[in-house]
Structures are given as structure tokens and as C-alpha cells.
Design a protein around this motif. Structure first.
Motif, PDB file in Angstrom:
ATOM      1  N   SER A  32       0.843  -1.194   0.000  1.00  0.00           N
ATOM      2  CA  SER A  32       0.000   0.000   0.000  1.00  0.00           C
ATOM      3  C   SER A  32       0.877   1.241   0.000  1.00  0.00           C
ATOM      4  CB  SER A  32      -0.918   0.000   1.228  1.00  0.00           C
ATOM      5  OG  SER A  32      -1.706   1.176   1.265  1.00  0.00           O
ATOM      6  N   THR A  33       0.656   2.115  -0.990  1.00  0.00           N
ATOM      7  CA  THR A  33       1.412   3.356  -1.117  1.00  0.00           C
ATOM      8  C   THR A  33       0.431   4.508  -1.303  1.00  0.00           C
ATOM      9  OG1 THR A  33       3.260   2.194  -2.176  1.00  0.00           O
ATOM     10  CG2 THR A  33       3.168   4.592  -2.450  1.00  0.00           C
ATOM     11  N   PRO A  34       0.561   5.594  -0.540  1.00  0.00           N
ATOM     12  CA  PRO A  34      -0.366   6.721  -0.689  1.00  0.00           C
ATOM     13  C   PRO A  34      -0.439   7.233  -2.124  1.00  0.00           C
ATOM     14  CG  PRO A  34       0.983   6.998   1.270  1.00  0.00           C
ATOM     15  CD  PRO A  34       1.539   5.808   0.539  1.00  0.00           C
ATOM     16  N   ASN A  35      -1.660   7.447  -2.585  1.00  0.00           N
ATOM     17  CA  ASN A  35      -1.922   7.995  -3.928  1.00  0.00           C
ATOM     18  C   ASN A  35      -1.483   7.068  -5.064  1.00  0.00           C
ATOM     19  OD1 ASN A  35      -2.885  10.540  -2.841  1.00  0.00           O
ATOM     20  ND2 ASN A  35      -0.742  11.028  -2.417  1.00  0.00           N
ATOM     21  N   GLN A  36      -1.275   5.787  -4.755  1.00  0.00           N
ATOM     22  CA  GLN A  36      -0.932   4.810  -5.780  1.00  0.00           C
ATOM     23  C   GLN A  36      -1.832   3.589  -5.645  1.00  0.00           C
ATOM     24  OE1 GLN A  36       1.206   5.185  -8.246  1.00  0.00           O
ATOM     25  NE2 GLN A  36       2.108   7.121  -7.574  1.00  0.00           N
ATOM     26  N   ARG A  37      -1.943   2.837  -6.732  1.00  0.00           N
ATOM     27  CA  ARG A  37      -2.735   1.619  -6.711  1.00  0.00           C
ATOM     28  C   ARG A  37      -2.062   0.576  -5.826  1.00  0.00           C
ATOM     29  NH1 ARG A  37      -3.379  -1.239 -12.381  1.00  0.00           N
ATOM     30  NH2 ARG A  37      -1.157  -1.513 -11.963  1.00  0.00           N
ATOM     31  N   ASP A  38      -2.860  -0.136  -5.038  1.00  0.00           N
ATOM     32  CA  ASP A  38      -2.314  -1.176  -4.163  1.00  0.00           C
ATOM     33  C   ASP A  38      -1.666  -2.288  -4.981  1.00  0.00           C
ATOM     34  OD1 ASP A  38      -3.163   0.186  -1.955  1.00  0.00           O
ATOM     35  OD2 ASP A  38      -4.888  -1.095  -1.551  1.00  0.00           O
ATOM     36  N   LEU A  39      -0.564  -2.803  -4.467  1.00  0.00           N
ATOM     37  CA  LEU A  39       0.125  -3.938  -5.088  1.00  0.00           C
ATOM     38  C   LEU A  39      -0.209  -5.178  -4.257  1.00  0.00           C
ATOM     39  CD1 LEU A  39       3.581  -2.275  -5.797  1.00  0.00           C
ATOM     40  CD2 LEU A  39       1.677  -2.589  -7.383  1.00  0.00           C
ATOM     41  N   SER A  78       5.315  -2.152   4.083  1.00  0.00           N
ATOM     42  CA  SER A  78       4.700  -0.820   3.961  1.00  0.00           C
ATOM     43  C   SER A  78       5.194   0.134   5.043  1.00  0.00           C
ATOM     44  CB  SER A  78       3.168  -0.937   4.018  1.00  0.00           C
ATOM     45  OG  SER A  78       2.672  -1.668   2.920  1.00  0.00           O
ATOM     46  N   PRO A  79       6.515   0.343   5.126  1.00  0.00           N
ATOM     47  CA  PRO A  79       7.051   1.267   6.136  1.00  0.00           C
ATOM     48  C   PRO A  79       6.515   2.675   5.917  1.00  0.00           C
ATOM     49  CG  PRO A  79       8.718   0.736   4.495  1.00  0.00           C
ATOM     50  CD  PRO A  79       7.573  -0.182   4.243  1.00  0.00           C
ATOM     51  N   ALA A  80       6.207   3.347   7.012  1.00  0.00           N
ATOM     52  CA  ALA A  80       5.615   4.684   6.919  1.00  0.00           C
ATOM     53  C   ALA A  80       6.650   5.761   6.626  1.00  0.00           C
ATOM     54  CB  ALA A  80       4.880   5.004   8.225  1.00  0.00           C
ATOM     55  N   TYR A  81       7.901   5.509   6.974  1.00  0.00           N
ATOM     56  CA  TYR A  81       8.932   6.531   6.815  1.00  0.00           C
ATOM     57  C   TYR A  81      10.132   5.976   6.051  1.00  0.00           C
ATOM     58  CZ  TYR A  81       6.174   8.649  10.548  1.00  0.00           C
ATOM     59  OH  TYR A  81       5.144   9.145  11.294  1.00  0.00           O
ATOM     60  N   LYS A  82      10.669   6.768   5.112  1.00  0.00           N
ATOM     61  CA  LYS A  82      11.825   6.323   4.335  1.00  0.00           C
ATOM     62  C   LYS A  82      13.058   6.169   5.220  1.00  0.00           C
ATOM     63  CE  LYS A  82      13.427  10.898   2.775  1.00  0.00           C
ATOM     64  NZ  LYS A  82      13.698  11.745   1.584  1.00  0.00           N
ATOM     65  N   HIS A  83      13.081   6.886   6.357  1.00  0.00           N
ATOM     66  CA  HIS A  83      14.217   6.785   7.275  1.00  0.00           C
ATOM     67  C   HIS A  83      14.424   5.344   7.735  1.00  0.00           C
ATOM     68  CE1 HIS A  83      16.937   7.602  10.612  1.00  0.00           C
ATOM     69  NE2 HIS A  83      16.119   6.931  11.399  1.00  0.00           N
ATOM     70  N   ALA A 112      19.355  -6.265  -1.221  1.00  0.00           N
ATOM     71  CA  ALA A 112      18.095  -5.522  -1.003  1.00  0.00           C
ATOM     72  C   ALA A 112      17.107  -5.888  -2.088  1.00  0.00           C
ATOM     73  CB  ALA A 112      18.341  -4.025  -1.006  1.00  0.00           C
ATOM     74  N   HIS A 113      15.879  -6.152  -1.671  1.00  0.00           N
ATOM     75  CA  HIS A 113      14.813  -6.475  -2.633  1.00  0.00           C
ATOM     76  C   HIS A 113      13.614  -5.581  -2.336  1.00  0.00           C
ATOM     77  CE1 HIS A 113      12.345  -8.939  -5.337  1.00  0.00           C
ATOM     78  NE2 HIS A 113      11.368  -8.687  -4.471  1.00  0.00           N
ATOM     79  N   PHE A 114      13.106  -4.908  -3.401  1.00  0.00           N
ATOM     80  CA  PHE A 114      11.979  -4.004  -3.250  1.00  0.00           C
ATOM     81  C   PHE A 114      10.794  -4.514  -4.072  1.00  0.00           C
ATOM     82  CE2 PHE A 114      15.677  -1.491  -2.341  1.00  0.00           C
ATOM     83  CZ  PHE A 114      15.296  -0.664  -1.292  1.00  0.00           C
ATOM     84  N   SER A 115       9.656  -4.665  -3.431  1.00  0.00           N
ATOM     85  CA  SER A 115       8.404  -4.953  -4.124  1.00  0.00           C
ATOM     86  C   SER A 115       7.544  -3.709  -3.967  1.00  0.00           C
ATOM     87  CB  SER A 115       7.707  -6.173  -3.500  1.00  0.00           C
ATOM     88  OG  SER A 115       8.495  -7.329  -3.673  1.00  0.00           O
ATOM     89  N   CYS A 116       7.604  -2.829  -4.975  1.00  0.00           N
ATOM     90  CA  CYS A 116       6.977  -1.524  -4.830  1.00  0.00           C
ATOM     91  C   CYS A 116       6.764  -0.886  -6.192  1.00  0.00           C
ATOM     92  CB  CYS A 116       7.837  -0.627  -3.959  1.00  0.00           C
ATOM     93  SG  CYS A 116       9.488  -0.343  -4.641  1.00  0.00           S
ATOM     94  N   HIS A 117       6.156   0.302  -6.190  1.00  0.00           N
ATOM     95  CA  HIS A 117       6.036   1.086  -7.405  1.00  0.00           C
ATOM     96  C   HIS A 117       7.397   1.648  -7.787  1.00  0.00           C
ATOM     97  CE1 HIS A 117       1.660   1.128  -7.934  1.00  0.00           C
ATOM     98  NE2 HIS A 117       1.558   1.204  -6.624  1.00  0.00           N
TER      99      HIS A 117
END
Length: 204
Positions: A147-154, A180-185, A197-202
Motif C-alpha cells: 500500500s502506497t499513498p496515492n498509488q494503486r495497491d500492489l 509498507s514502512p511509513a517513513y523512508k528513514h 536488497a529487494h523491493f516490491s513496490c512502485h
């Protein structure tokens, strides 16, 4: 044009629908789109990006994959390392294609994409990767943005990460999972000392 390098041969391939004027204009539009993007104007941003994705496919990626005889989905996706130069290096080649869901004419449905800066750097990294490593010092970070704000759910992001985790024994690699971490930090902190590192994201 493109220079295609495989294990068996190297050849020049003419991209007849790729023109310098188009690249300059598309690059300018792309950068302006990203700079002017706002949550309120996200619909306009997405429309502009999807138009660019289709152009990348029609003018560049589609013809290259056809030249490589990569047509439609396959049981085992081939791996391609893209080495764009000049202004082409700013474009998300791995996202090229039609993402309407009505066709598989896009890179994500046909190949596994990676990037390299030069053929020499790619060759060097592949030689290094063949060396044995100490698994005791290996840390892998998995980020699943279902889940990403303003993007379609994956909806398959968590499933993708879960499948990868199931294939890695707990005593082999230290695994860190961020769902779905809330902060990039939090992500940047986890990446500081990881090897994988593996990213499943937009993509944006």
C-alpha cells in the motif's frame, strides 16, 4: 540505435522510430512532470507517465525484445541488463509498455531488468558475484509496499516477499523485512549495512 550483446554475438540494431528530437522533448516533459507532481495533480502525472511508458515501448524496448525473439510471457523470464547512455539514462526502461492490464506488451511481464553503467562494469560485477562469500556476514533487506499513498495497491507485494523468504534458510542470511514502512528513514537505516536488497513496490 542499440548495441545488443548476448553470449553468442554482438550486433548493431537500428531503432527506426527513435529520433533525437523526440528524446530531447520526452526527457524535458518527464523531468517537468516529476518536478510539478503533487498529490492533487497525481492523475495528470500518471497520465503523462503512462504516455511515456508507451513511447519507450513502441520506439525502443518493444523492437529490441522482438529482435531478441522475446515475445509474450515465458515460464522462465530472461534477464536483461540495460546500459542506457546520455539522456536515455534518465528514463525508466524497466517500466516501458502498456500497463492498462489489457495486454502483456510491457517489460515487467516479459523480462527481468537490471541496469549497468558500462559493459566493463557489468563484466566486473559478474566476476565478483561468482566469488564465494561468507554467509555469516550477509544481511538481506526486503521491502514490501503493498500500500502506497496515492498509488494503486500492489496486492502481490507481500506474497512476493514471502516466497523469497521461504527459499532462504534462517541460518544462512540475516533477514530484515519492512512491510509498507511509513517513513523512508526506516528503509535507509536498514540499507546501511545490508548486502542484498529487494523491493516490491512502485517504480516512482
Amino acid at each position: 540505435d542499440a548495441l545488443i550483446v548476448t553470449r553468442d554475438r554482438t550486433w548493431h540494431y537500428h531503432l527506426q522510430d527513435l529520433h533525437q528530437a523526440d528524446v530531447l522533448q520526452r526527457a524535458q516533459n518527464y523531468l517537468e512532470t516529476l518536478e510539478q507532481d503533487t498529490p492533487i495533480g497525481r492523475k495528470k502525472t500518471n497520465k503523462s507517465l503512462h504516455n511515456m511508458f508507451k513511447w519507450l515501448w513502441d520506439a525502443i524496448v518493444g523492437p529490441i525484445l522482438s529482435e531478441l525473439r522475446i515475445i509474450g510471457k515465458a515460464q522462465e523470464w530472461p534477464r536483461i541488463w540495460w546500459i542506457p547512455i546520455g539522456l536515455m539514462s534518465i528514463f525508466p526502461i524497466h517500466a516501458a509498455g502498456d500497463h492498462s492490464g489489457k495486454t502483456d506488451r510491457n517489460v515487467l511481464d516479459r523480462v527481468i531488468s537490471s541496469y549497468a553503467t558500462t559493459i566493463r562494469s557489468l563484466s566486473h560485477s559478474q566476476r565478483i558475484n561468482k566469488r564465494p562469500i561468507s554467509t555469516s556476514a550477509t544481511k538481506a533487506v526486503f521491502v514490501a509496499m503493498s500500500s502506497t499513498p496515492n498509488q494503486r495497491d500492489l496486492i502481490f507485494a507481500d506474497t512476493e516477499v514471502a516466497q523469497l523468504l521461504s527459499n532462504i534458510p534462517d541460518d544462512v542470511i540475516t533477514k530484515v523485512v519492512l512491510r509498507s514502512p511509513a517513513y523512508k528513514h526506516n528503509v535507509l537505516l536498514a540499507l546501511q549495512d545490508c548486502n542484498i536488497a529487494h523491493f516490491s513496490c512502485h517504480g516512482i
